[in-house]
Scaffold this motif. Structure first.
Motif, PDB file in Angstrom:
ATOM      1  N   ALA A 264     -27.355 -74.747   3.907  1.00 61.64           N
ATOM      2  CA  ALA A 264     -25.912 -74.950   3.793  1.00 61.64           C
ATOM      3  C   ALA A 264     -25.576 -75.894   2.651  1.00 61.64           C
ATOM      4  CB  ALA A 264     -25.359 -75.513   5.101  1.00 61.64           C
ATOM      5  N   TRP A 265     -24.380 -75.713   2.136  1.00 56.70           N
ATOM      6  CA  TRP A 265     -23.792 -76.655   1.179  1.00 56.70           C
ATOM      7  C   TRP A 265     -22.597 -77.332   1.846  1.00 56.70           C
ATOM      8  CZ3 TRP A 265     -25.707 -78.175  -3.405  1.00 56.70           C
ATOM      9  CH2 TRP A 265     -26.673 -77.370  -4.022  1.00 56.70           C
ATOM     10  N   TYR A 266     -22.548 -78.619   1.693  1.00 56.48           N
ATOM     11  CA  TYR A 266     -21.421 -79.423   2.152  1.00 56.48           C
ATOM     12  C   TYR A 266     -20.831 -80.142   0.944  1.00 56.48           C
ATOM     13  CZ  TYR A 266     -22.856 -79.038   7.087  1.00 56.48           C
ATOM     14  OH  TYR A 266     -23.164 -78.584   8.352  1.00 56.48           O
ATOM     15  N   ARG A 267     -19.649 -80.692   1.145  1.00 58.46           N
ATOM     16  CA  ARG A 267     -19.081 -81.546   0.117  1.00 58.46           C
ATOM     17  C   ARG A 267     -18.274 -82.674   0.764  1.00 58.46           C
ATOM     18  NH1 ARG A 267     -14.543 -77.489  -2.615  1.00 58.46           N
ATOM     19  NH2 ARG A 267     -13.062 -77.459  -0.857  1.00 58.46           N
ATOM     20  N   GLN A 268     -18.176 -83.754   0.013  1.00 57.59           N
ATOM     21  CA  GLN A 268     -17.388 -84.898   0.480  1.00 57.59           C
ATOM     22  C   GLN A 268     -16.588 -85.445  -0.682  1.00 57.59           C
ATOM     23  OE1 GLN A 268     -19.605 -88.013   2.484  1.00 57.59           O
ATOM     24  NE2 GLN A 268     -17.764 -88.710   3.519  1.00 57.59           N
ATOM     25  N   ALA A 269     -15.287 -85.347  -0.539  1.00 55.84           N
ATOM     26  CA  ALA A 269     -14.387 -85.896  -1.539  1.00 55.84           C
ATOM     27  C   ALA A 269     -14.058 -87.345  -1.188  1.00 55.84           C
ATOM     28  CB  ALA A 269     -13.108 -85.066  -1.605  1.00 55.84           C
ATOM     29  N   PRO A 270     -13.644 -88.141  -2.161  1.00 59.11           N
ATOM     30  CA  PRO A 270     -13.322 -89.545  -1.884  1.00 59.11           C
ATOM     31  C   PRO A 270     -12.285 -89.670  -0.775  1.00 59.11           C
ATOM     32  CG  PRO A 270     -13.397 -89.156  -4.238  1.00 59.11           C
ATOM     33  CD  PRO A 270     -13.510 -87.812  -3.593  1.00 59.11           C
ATOM     34  N   GLY A 271     -12.580 -90.506   0.205  1.00 63.38           N
ATOM     35  CA  GLY A 271     -11.653 -90.750   1.287  1.00 63.38           C
ATOM     36  C   GLY A 271     -11.565 -89.647   2.321  1.00 63.38           C
ATOM     37  N   LYS A 272     -12.416 -88.638   2.198  1.00 64.02           N
ATOM     38  CA  LYS A 272     -12.369 -87.516   3.140  1.00 64.02           C
ATOM     39  C   LYS A 272     -13.709 -87.358   3.852  1.00 64.02           C
ATOM     40  CE  LYS A 272      -8.810 -84.823   0.789  1.00 64.02           C
ATOM     41  NZ  LYS A 272      -8.437 -83.470   0.276  1.00 64.02           N
ATOM     42  N   GLN A 273     -13.670 -86.636   4.957  1.00 61.85           N
ATOM     43  CA  GLN A 273     -14.902 -86.363   5.692  1.00 61.85           C
ATOM     44  C   GLN A 273     -15.724 -85.288   4.986  1.00 61.85           C
ATOM     45  OE1 GLN A 273     -13.642 -85.384   9.737  1.00 61.85           O
ATOM     46  NE2 GLN A 273     -14.228 -87.434  10.390  1.00 61.85           N
ATOM     47  N   ARG A 274     -17.014 -85.351   5.214  1.00 60.76           N
ATOM     48  CA  ARG A 274     -17.890 -84.314   4.683  1.00 60.76           C
ATOM     49  C   ARG A 274     -17.562 -83.005   5.371  1.00 60.76           C
ATOM     50  NH1 ARG A 274     -24.155 -85.810   3.830  1.00 60.76           N
ATOM     51  NH2 ARG A 274     -23.035 -87.597   2.944  1.00 60.76           N
ATOM     52  N   GLU A 275     -17.480 -81.926   4.600  1.00 55.57           N
ATOM     53  CA  GLU A 275     -17.113 -80.630   5.160  1.00 55.57           C
ATOM     54  C   GLU A 275     -18.103 -79.555   4.737  1.00 55.57           C
ATOM     55  OE1 GLU A 275     -13.387 -79.085   3.727  1.00 55.57           O
ATOM     56  OE2 GLU A 275     -13.894 -79.415   1.621  1.00 55.57           O
ATOM     57  N   LEU A 276     -18.279 -78.581   5.617  1.00 55.73           N
ATOM     58  CA  LEU A 276     -19.136 -77.446   5.319  1.00 55.73           C
ATOM     59  C   LEU A 276     -18.438 -76.538   4.309  1.00 55.73           C
ATOM     60  CD1 LEU A 276     -21.660 -75.687   5.932  1.00 55.73           C
ATOM     61  CD2 LEU A 276     -20.321 -74.648   7.771  1.00 55.73           C
ATOM     62  N   VAL A 277     -19.142 -76.177   3.268  1.00 56.49           N
ATOM     63  CA  VAL A 277     -18.602 -75.295   2.236  1.00 56.49           C
ATOM     64  C   VAL A 277     -19.118 -73.870   2.424  1.00 56.49           C
ATOM     65  CG1 VAL A 277     -18.552 -74.817  -0.247  1.00 56.49           C
ATOM     66  CG2 VAL A 277     -18.390 -77.183   0.582  1.00 56.49           C
ATOM     67  N   ALA A 278     -20.421 -73.736   2.597  1.00 53.83           N
ATOM     68  CA  ALA A 278     -21.007 -72.398   2.697  1.00 53.83           C
ATOM     69  C   ALA A 278     -22.357 -72.487   3.382  1.00 53.83           C
ATOM     70  CB  ALA A 278     -21.167 -71.769   1.317  1.00 53.83           C
ATOM     71  N   LEU A 279     -22.733 -71.399   4.019  1.00 57.82           N
ATOM     72  CA  LEU A 279     -24.011 -71.328   4.723  1.00 57.82           C
ATOM     73  C   LEU A 279     -24.614 -69.953   4.516  1.00 57.82           C
ATOM     74  CD1 LEU A 279     -24.859 -72.663   8.226  1.00 57.82           C
ATOM     75  CD2 LEU A 279     -25.267 -70.255   7.742  1.00 57.82           C
ATOM     76  N   ILE A 280     -25.931 -69.929   4.398  1.00 54.88           N
ATOM     77  CA  ILE A 280     -26.654 -68.660   4.305  1.00 54.88           C
ATOM     78  C   ILE A 280     -27.833 -68.736   5.257  1.00 54.88           C
ATOM     79  CG2 ILE A 280     -27.992 -69.470   2.292  1.00 54.88           C
ATOM     80  CD1 ILE A 280     -27.950 -66.525   1.309  1.00 54.88           C
ATOM     81  N   ASN A 281     -27.980 -67.714   6.089  1.00 56.31           N
ATOM     82  CA  ASN A 281     -29.091 -67.767   7.035  1.00 56.31           C
ATOM     83  C   ASN A 281     -30.308 -67.021   6.499  1.00 56.31           C
ATOM     84  OD1 ASN A 281     -28.690 -65.040   7.573  1.00 56.31           O
ATOM     85  ND2 ASN A 281     -27.628 -65.397   9.514  1.00 56.31           N
ATOM     86  N   SER A 282     -31.339 -66.973   7.310  1.00 53.43           N
ATOM     87  CA  SER A 282     -32.584 -66.366   6.843  1.00 53.43           C
ATOM     88  C   SER A 282     -32.433 -64.876   6.599  1.00 53.43           C
ATOM     89  CB  SER A 282     -33.711 -66.639   7.834  1.00 53.43           C
ATOM     90  OG  SER A 282     -33.368 -66.136   9.105  1.00 53.43           O
ATOM     91  N   GLY A 283     -31.452 -64.286   7.256  1.00 57.42           N
ATOM     92  CA  GLY A 283     -31.199 -62.867   7.066  1.00 57.42           C
ATOM     93  C   GLY A 283     -30.200 -62.564   5.973  1.00 57.42           C
ATOM     94  N   LEU A 284     -29.818 -63.597   5.227  1.00 59.43           N
ATOM     95  CA  LEU A 284     -28.909 -63.519   4.076  1.00 59.43           C
ATOM     96  C   LEU A 284     -27.444 -63.329   4.479  1.00 59.43           C
ATOM     97  CD1 LEU A 284     -30.993 -61.459   1.491  1.00 59.43           C
ATOM     98  CD2 LEU A 284     -30.993 -63.918   1.930  1.00 59.43           C
ATOM     99  N   SER A 285     -27.121 -63.501   5.750  1.00 55.26           N
ATOM    100  CA  SER A 285     -25.711 -63.529   6.135  1.00 55.26           C
ATOM    101  C   SER A 285     -25.105 -64.836   5.662  1.00 55.26           C
ATOM    102  CB  SER A 285     -25.574 -63.409   7.646  1.00 55.26           C
ATOM    103  OG  SER A 285     -26.013 -62.151   8.091  1.00 55.26           O
ATOM    104  N   THR A 286     -23.851 -64.765   5.261  1.00 53.69           N
ATOM    105  CA  THR A 286     -23.191 -65.939   4.693  1.00 53.69           C
ATOM    106  C   THR A 286     -21.881 -66.239   5.406  1.00 53.69           C
ATOM    107  OG1 THR A 286     -22.097 -64.559   3.033  1.00 53.69           O
ATOM    108  CG2 THR A 286     -24.195 -65.569   2.406  1.00 53.69           C
ATOM    109  N   ASN A 287     -21.503 -67.505   5.358  1.00 50.56           N
ATOM    110  CA  ASN A 287     -20.201 -67.947   5.841  1.00 50.56           C
ATOM    111  C   ASN A 287     -19.640 -68.953   4.852  1.00 50.56           C
ATOM    112  OD1 ASN A 287     -19.597 -66.801   8.604  1.00 50.56           O
ATOM    113  ND2 ASN A 287     -21.651 -67.579   8.937  1.00 50.56           N
ATOM    114  N   TYR A 288     -18.318 -68.944   4.732  1.00 53.76           N
ATOM    115  CA  TYR A 288     -17.659 -69.826   3.773  1.00 53.76           C
ATOM    116  C   TYR A 288     -16.459 -70.523   4.415  1.00 53.76           C
ATOM    117  CZ  TYR A 288     -20.248 -67.163   0.280  1.00 53.76           C
ATOM    118  OH  TYR A 288     -21.248 -66.569  -0.459  1.00 53.76           O
ATOM    119  N   ALA A 289     -16.182 -71.712   3.924  1.00 53.18           N
ATOM    120  CA  ALA A 289     -14.925 -72.368   4.265  1.00 53.18           C
ATOM    121  C   ALA A 289     -13.782 -71.550   3.683  1.00 53.18           C
ATOM    122  CB  ALA A 289     -14.898 -73.782   3.716  1.00 53.18           C
TER     123      ALA A 289
END
Length: 113
Positions: free
Chosen positions: A35-60
């Protein structure tokens, strides 16, 4: 020992593109969701994208249609291709072994003219 090393961040103009990479070691990479996450100044870390072992993906919702997560199991590397970047995408981007407390050190992405 699990290590995740991100690279590819930097300064880019609005509308531009960047590709982030995260090289993993110490895990059986192909069996793990990443997974990729990101954290902007003053904000909580958030999930950006995920890829599983079967190559399925999810996005914010905020990045759908603009970001693409992919992986190369032969290189133990996960990528995040980012396009149509806006200042709201400015953040430190982290990769993570999904479901585990293994994080990279982060790479700064700054979108500014």
């Amino acid at each position: 020992q699990v290590q995740l090393v991100e690279s590819g961040g930097g300064l880019v103009q609005p509308g531009g593109s960047l590709r982030l990479s995260c090289a993993a070691s110490g895990i059986i990479f192909s069996l793990n969701a990443m997974a990729w996450y990101r954290q902007a100044p003053g904000k909580q870390r958030e999930l950006v994208a995920l890829i599983n072992s079967g190559l399925s993906t999810n996005y914010a919702d905020s990045v759908k249609g603009r970001f693409t997560i992919s992986r190369d199991n032969a290189k133990n590397t996960v990528y995040l291709q980012m396009s149509s970047l806006s200042p709201e995408d400015t953040a430190v981007y982290y990769c993570r072994v999904a479901g585990h407390n293994y994080w990279g050190q982060g790479t700064q992405v700054t979108v500014s003219s």
